[in-house]
Write a protein that holds these residues in place. Structure first.
Motif, PDB file in Angstrom:
ATOM      1  N   GLU A  11      45.050  35.133  43.656  1.00 31.05           N
ATOM      2  CA  GLU A  11      46.208  34.630  42.918  1.00 31.05           C
ATOM      3  C   GLU A  11      46.521  35.532  41.731  1.00 31.05           C
ATOM      4  O   GLU A  11      47.683  35.831  41.446  1.00 31.05           O
ATOM      5  N   GLN A  12      45.476  35.972  41.033  1.00 31.12           N
ATOM      6  CA  GLN A  12      45.677  36.893  39.917  1.00 31.12           C
ATOM      7  C   GLN A  12      46.326  38.195  40.403  1.00 31.12           C
ATOM      8  O   GLN A  12      47.211  38.745  39.744  1.00 31.12           O
ATOM      9  N   PHE A  13      45.894  38.663  41.558  1.00 37.66           N
ATOM     10  CA  PHE A  13      46.490  39.876  42.119  1.00 37.66           C
ATOM     11  C   PHE A  13      47.969  39.674  42.451  1.00 37.66           C
ATOM     12  O   PHE A  13      48.815  40.520  42.103  1.00 37.66           O
ATOM     13  N   ILE A  14      48.308  38.566  43.099  1.00 39.84           N
ATOM     14  CA  ILE A  14      49.697  38.318  43.484  1.00 39.84           C
ATOM     15  C   ILE A  14      50.597  38.240  42.250  1.00 39.84           C
ATOM     16  O   ILE A  14      51.675  38.837  42.196  1.00 39.84           O
ATOM     17  N   CYS A  15      50.165  37.486  41.245  1.00 40.97           N
ATOM     18  CA  CYS A  15      50.973  37.342  40.027  1.00 40.97           C
ATOM     19  C   CYS A  15      51.117  38.681  39.309  1.00 40.97           C
ATOM     20  O   CYS A  15      52.201  39.025  38.806  1.00 40.97           O
ATOM     21  N   SER A  16      50.012  39.440  39.263  1.00 40.51           N
ATOM     22  CA  SER A  16      50.070  40.753  38.606  1.00 40.51           C
ATOM     23  C   SER A  16      50.963  41.709  39.380  1.00 40.51           C
ATOM     24  O   SER A  16      51.690  42.521  38.787  1.00 40.51           O
ATOM     25  N   LEU A  17      50.922  41.643  40.721  1.00 39.71           N
ATOM     26  CA  LEU A  17      51.781  42.492  41.538  1.00 39.71           C
ATOM     27  C   LEU A  17      53.256  42.211  41.248  1.00 39.71           C
ATOM     28  O   LEU A  17      54.075  43.138  41.153  1.00 39.71           O
ATOM     29  N   GLY A  18      53.610  40.941  41.103  1.00 40.03           N
ATOM     30  CA  GLY A  18      54.986  40.587  40.770  1.00 40.03           C
ATOM     31  C   GLY A  18      55.424  41.180  39.447  1.00 40.03           C
ATOM     32  O   GLY A  18      56.580  41.632  39.306  1.00 40.03           O
ATOM     33  N   ARG A  19      54.491  41.228  38.494  1.00 45.04           N
ATOM     34  CA  ARG A  19      54.840  41.815  37.204  1.00 45.04           C
ATOM     35  C   ARG A  19      54.969  43.330  37.303  1.00 45.04           C
ATOM     36  O   ARG A  19      55.862  43.932  36.703  1.00 45.04           O
ATOM     37  N   VAL A  20      54.074  43.952  38.073  1.00 47.39           N
ATOM     38  CA  VAL A  20      54.137  45.407  38.254  1.00 47.39           C
ATOM     39  C   VAL A  20      55.446  45.818  38.928  1.00 47.39           C
ATOM     40  O   VAL A  20      56.083  46.827  38.564  1.00 47.39           O
ATOM     41  N   LEU A  21      55.878  45.041  39.917  1.00 42.45           N
ATOM     42  CA  LEU A  21      57.109  45.365  40.644  1.00 42.45           C
ATOM     43  C   LEU A  21      58.360  44.831  39.941  1.00 42.45           C
ATOM     44  O   LEU A  21      59.462  44.934  40.477  1.00 42.45           O
ATOM     45  N   GLN A  22      58.161  44.231  38.765  1.00 39.96           N
ATOM     46  CA  GLN A  22      59.251  43.748  37.906  1.00 39.96           C
ATOM     47  C   GLN A  22      60.101  42.680  38.594  1.00 39.96           C
ATOM     48  O   GLN A  22      61.327  42.661  38.493  1.00 39.96           O
ATOM     49  N   TRP A  23      59.399  41.766  39.268  1.00 39.98           N
ATOM     50  CA  TRP A  23      60.118  40.683  39.936  1.00 39.98           C
ATOM     51  C   TRP A  23      60.247  39.443  39.045  1.00 39.98           C
ATOM     52  O   TRP A  23      61.003  38.535  39.365  1.00 39.98           O
ATOM     53  N   GLU A  24      59.472  39.385  37.968  1.00 42.87           N
ATOM     54  CA  GLU A  24      59.482  38.180  37.154  1.00 42.87           C
ATOM     55  C   GLU A  24      60.865  37.813  36.627  1.00 42.87           C
ATOM     56  O   GLU A  24      61.224  36.629  36.628  1.00 42.87           O
ATOM     57  N   PRO A  25      61.675  38.780  36.162  1.00 39.52           N
ATOM     58  CA  PRO A  25      63.027  38.382  35.701  1.00 39.52           C
ATOM     59  C   PRO A  25      63.855  37.732  36.813  1.00 39.52           C
ATOM     60  O   PRO A  25      64.633  36.808  36.546  1.00 39.52           O
ATOM     61  N   LEU A  26      63.678  38.231  38.054  1.00 41.24           N
ATOM     62  CA  LEU A  26      64.431  37.640  39.168  1.00 41.24           C
ATOM     63  C   LEU A  26      63.976  36.208  39.440  1.00 41.24           C
ATOM     64  O   LEU A  26      64.770  35.357  39.858  1.00 41.24           O
TER      65      LEU A  26
END
Length: 879
Positions: A787-802
């Motif tokens: 889960e930590q990896f998935i959430c961190s991946l979203g931040r790395v790929l800059q998906w959080e604003p979306l």
């Protein structure tokens, strides 16, 4: 093996009751409600035991001979004697009678088992049954030459195919013609002489109790031999591991194997004991079995007394029951309120209206039995009490049974357990047992000095192990929590709990076998006992330390740490920490069998069953593995680059919940992911086409709310990913294979209780060995890590604003995981599925293949410690 004698006269006085705190020390946290785990229906396959099969086979043969022979041969009596069988067989030969071939198989099975009993140390003393074996062998020789029909039915009307369906090992009961000539003579044999006092066939069938007692104990001895082998293996492997410098925790696999095999053995003994009671209603206690087995001459002498001095008829079974109950009186402590020593003779004589002369003889017998019993199973000061008498050597009742007789006498354990019962009864709920050290032997007990069970391990059992296990069963997790799966995984716990709840009952063979197996395990590992116990506690503590670590990790992600499936299941698995509380005593809970059983329960229920509900509770496992698989297929990540994910991928590559079929190929990534995410095939194809447009035509096609309706994800089922879980927890052996017995062994042992247990045990342990990497994963911790990896991946790929706003929650989901899945599948997986250059294809100005693969590599090799995901070292693991 059971070498446990209780203090017959001082059991109550040898223990002192002192206050104990049962709140914080005995249980941590409130007791969870495990009702959610009760709905599963376990597969219960009750194969008939050997002693019921051989008697059924004998009965079928006898009934066939009676039905086929004319009245002039069988006579008019409805209860013909054994002498009838040779006459009937000779008549069939003269008539060239066409035999049902199944009857010959029944005859051979009857001969095989009855011969085994006749050749045992006890069988030689029963002329009636020896004569029956001679008659059966004669019938087998002369009937073997007759023609055989193609008929496929037993004489009782049961279809043979149905019979084979009920016993899947029936094929192994078919004997070859080259079997042991001593049991199945091929040369002509002399016709047995007619016995003028021959028993009727019905009398022989009903007098099979002594034969069955012998078979029962011989089977127990052989099954205990399996236990011995398992713990000898631990000692051998520990020596090898030390020599090559392997981590000490690689021994956990051996610990698990030994505990699984032993608990399977306990289950087999439970079934044997239950079937013995069904076959013989009077053999309800170990004491009545022992009297039937050991005291036929005493019973005969008492029967003579009854014939001359009793007004009411007293059967042989009545006498054996009385003798067994007399033995029980001397196995119980004199202070036991349920000890019938003061009334047993009076009640027996009153029941059968025995005159004064007969009563005096019965009283003499009762007194003489004390001498016999105390000499056979002495404890403490009793050992020298009767040294001046000319009596047999102690622990001599079960001869030629090396694992439950002699220095490992199981009835010694029976006596100790029976005498401990009143100590339990007399201990109030708010007290603990504080034993008098040294009453049963040298105190304190130290490893490395034990050479036998009785005497050498009495003090350990009675002053250390049993008082602590009593506390665990009354005030601790075993007694107070209704733990799921305990019947399947750890019958040892169930038997102990029942014993503590009902200490006044006669102890059972099953409980005695279980405790005896515990002592056997201690004896076999004696010289390394402390090392093993320390290792066990270290591994157990490490598991829960990892859970504490993963709780901190999960707390970093607000949407995840509030997930009800995560929260509830984490409470369940953390509660199992109560199995290892230090207040229960180091040697009680970390001896090889009890510690291994704790590992088994933690492994199969806590880690595997509950863990499967946690590792993918936020779809984190399937998202990670689909990405890892797609990167590997594209050659962006190579095998061996991320060992932890290689291991996870191998463990779950056959999981329907993760893949919904075989591993997907390039061009199938998006479609298969959506199917695994709960979409129907038609909608998944539409989503894949949209992802293809994004990857090839750079067109952004938004998801529609309709796509999410009626989505249903397949859960991870532990039985689908682990064969050993299916064997142990579901009791599912339908596809078991025998890989270790030779054809000759199958012919000789096929269908026996030992054979069935050995085949099931071997297959289960093979599966456990093959799946040791999966079992070594701390699955709840893996869930938090992924889960930590998935959430961190979203931040790395800059998906959080979306994901933060502007999109309907019906698509994103309340915790935004559905929205993440849309971006993951339609963009990242779509790129790896359809883009011409997946490494460099950009979304939000980020090269998806390169960014995801480099972050995945760094995360699992630099940002976290991979060893946090493993609670013990499997021999196949390399990280």
């Amino acid at each position: 093996n059971a070498a446990r004698n209780s203090a017959p006269h001082r059991a109550r006085n040898s223990c002192n009751n002192v206050p104990t705190t049962t709140d914080e020390r005995m249980l941590l946290d409130k007791i969870p409600d495990f009702k959610g785990f009760e709905g599963r229906q376990d597969l219960k396959e009750n194969f008939p035991t050997m002693y019921s099969r051989y008697k059924e086979a004998t009965n079928r043969f006898v009934r066939y001979m009676i039905d086929e022979a004319p009245e002039s041969i069988r006579g008019t009596s409805s209860r013909p004697s054994v002498n009838f069988l040779p006459k009937a067989a000779e008549w069939m030969v003269n008539q060239n009678h066409v035999l049902n071939p199944l009857i010959l198989k029944d005859l051979r099975l009857a001969i095989r088992i009855r011969s085994r009993v006749a050749m045992s140390v006890f069988g030689g003393g029963d002329p009636g049954h020896k004569h029956l074996v001679d008659v059966l062998k004669y019938c087998q020789v002369i009937l073997a030459v007759l023609p055989r029909s193609a008929e496929n039915r037993h004489v009782d009307g049961g279809d043979f195919e149905e019979s084979k369906e009920n016993n899947r090992f029936a094929v192994f009961e078919e004997e070859d013609e080259d079997d042991d000539d001593e049991i199945y003579p091929s040369d002509p044999v002399s016709r047995p002489e007619l016995d003028s006092k021959a028993l009727s066939l019905d009398e022989l069938m009903f007098s099979d109790d002594r034969n069955d007692c012998i078979i029962f104990l011989l089977t127990l001895d052989e099954i205990m031999g399996f236990v011995v082998d398992q713990y000898k293996t631990i000692v051998h492997n520990q020596s090898n591991n030390r020599r090559i410098g392997a981590p000490e925790t690689v021994l956990v696999e051996d610990y698990l194997e030994a505990a699984v095999a032993t608990n399977m053995a306990i289950q087999q003994v439970q079934q044997l004991e239950m079937d013995l009671k069904l076959q013989h209603e009077h053999l309800t206690t170990p004491y009545r079995l022992l009297s039937t087995l050991i005291m036929p001459k005493i019973a005969q002498s008492l029967a003579d007394t009854m014939r001359h001095n009793a007004l009411k008829q007293c059967t042989e079974k009545n006498i054996l029951i009385f003798l067994g109950d007399c033995i029980e009186c001397y196995f119980r402590a004199p202070s036991d309120l349920h000890n019938q020593s003061d009334t047993i003779v009076r009640d027996f004589c009153a029941r059968f209206e025995i005159n004064d002369e007969g009563t005096a003889e019965v009283q003499k017998t009762f007194v003489a039995l004390k001498l016999i019993v105390i000499r056979e199973v002495p404890v403490s000061s009793e050992k020298d009490q009767f040294s001046s008498f000319d009596l047999p050597k102690s622990h001599s009742w079960l001869q030629k049974m090396p694992h439950i007789g002699g220095d490992r006498a199981i009835h010694h354990t029976v006596r100790l357990l029976q005498a401990f019962g009143p100590v339990i009864s007399n201990t109030p709920d708010d007290k603990k047992i504080d034993p008098k050290k040294g009453f049963f032997g040298q105190s304190p007990w130290r490893p490395g000095r034990s050479r036998k069970i009785h005497g050498d391990l009495d003090e350990l059992l009675m002053s250390d192990i049993m008082p602590q296990l009593f506390l665990m069963c009354r005030s601790g997790i075993i007694g107070r929590a209704k733990l799921p799966r305990v019947n399947e995984i750890c019958p040892l716990f169930v038997l102990l709990r029942d014993y503590v709840e009902n200490p006044d009952r006669p102890v059972s063979w099953s409980l005695s076998f279980a405790i005896h197996a515990m002592l056997t395990a201690i004896l076999e590992t004696d010289r390394i006992a402390d090392e093993l116990m320390t290792m066990s506690k270290t591994v157990f503590d490490n598991y829960f330390n990892q859970l504490e670590w993963c709780l901190k990790m999960a707390g970093r992600e607000p949407n995840f740490c509030k997930n009800p499936m995560w929260v509830d299941n984490m409470f369940y698995v953390m509660y199992l920490k109560n199995l290892g509380l230090p207040g229960f005593g180091h040697r009680a809970i970390w001896n090889p069998l009890f510690g291994g059983t704790t590992f088994s329960y933690l492994c199969f229920f806590g880690n595997l069953e509950i863990g499967c509900a946690m590792i993918d509770c936020h779809a984190q496992l399937r998202i990670t593995l689909h990405l890892f698989h797609a990167l590997r297929v594209n050659g962006i990540i190579r095998e061996g680059q991320i060992p932890l994910l290689d291991m996870l991928h191998n463990c779950f590559k056959s999981s329907k919940g993760i893949w919904e079929g075989g591993l997907p190929k390039k061009g199938e990534f998006v479609k298969r992911f959506w199917i695994c995410f709960g979409m129907n095939i038609a909608t998944a194809k539409i989503m894949a086409e949209r992802a293809k447009l994004i990857a090839q035509a750079h067109c952004l096609v938004p998801a529609e709310e309709e796509s999410w309706k009626q989505r249903k994800m397949s859960p991870l089922e532990p039985s689908k990913i682990s064969k050993c879980y299916r064997r142990i927890c579901n009791r599912d052996f339908h596809d078991v294979k025998d890989k270790y017995h030779t054809p000759d062994q199958r012919r000789r042992m096929g269908g026996s209780d030992q054979y069935i247990l050995a085949v099931r045990k071997n297959d289960t342990l093979d599966a456990l060995q093959d799946e040791q990497v999966l079992l070594s994963f701390n699955l709840p911790t893996c869930g938090a890590l992924l889960e930590q990896f998935i959430c961190s991946l979203g931040r790395v790929l800059q998906w959080e604003p979306l994901l933060a706003g502007g999109v309907d929650d019906s698509i994103l989901g309340e915790d935004k995981r559905q929205g993440f899945a849309v971006l993951f599948a339609q963009h990242l997986l779509g790129t790896l599925d359809f883009a011409q250059d997946p490494l460099s294809f950009e979304f939000l100005d980020i090269p998806l293949g390169e960014a995801s693969s480099s972050f995945m590599t760094r995360f699992f090799s630099q940002f976290i410690d991979p060893s946090k995901a493993l609670w013990f070292q499997a021999t196949q693991e390399e990280i």
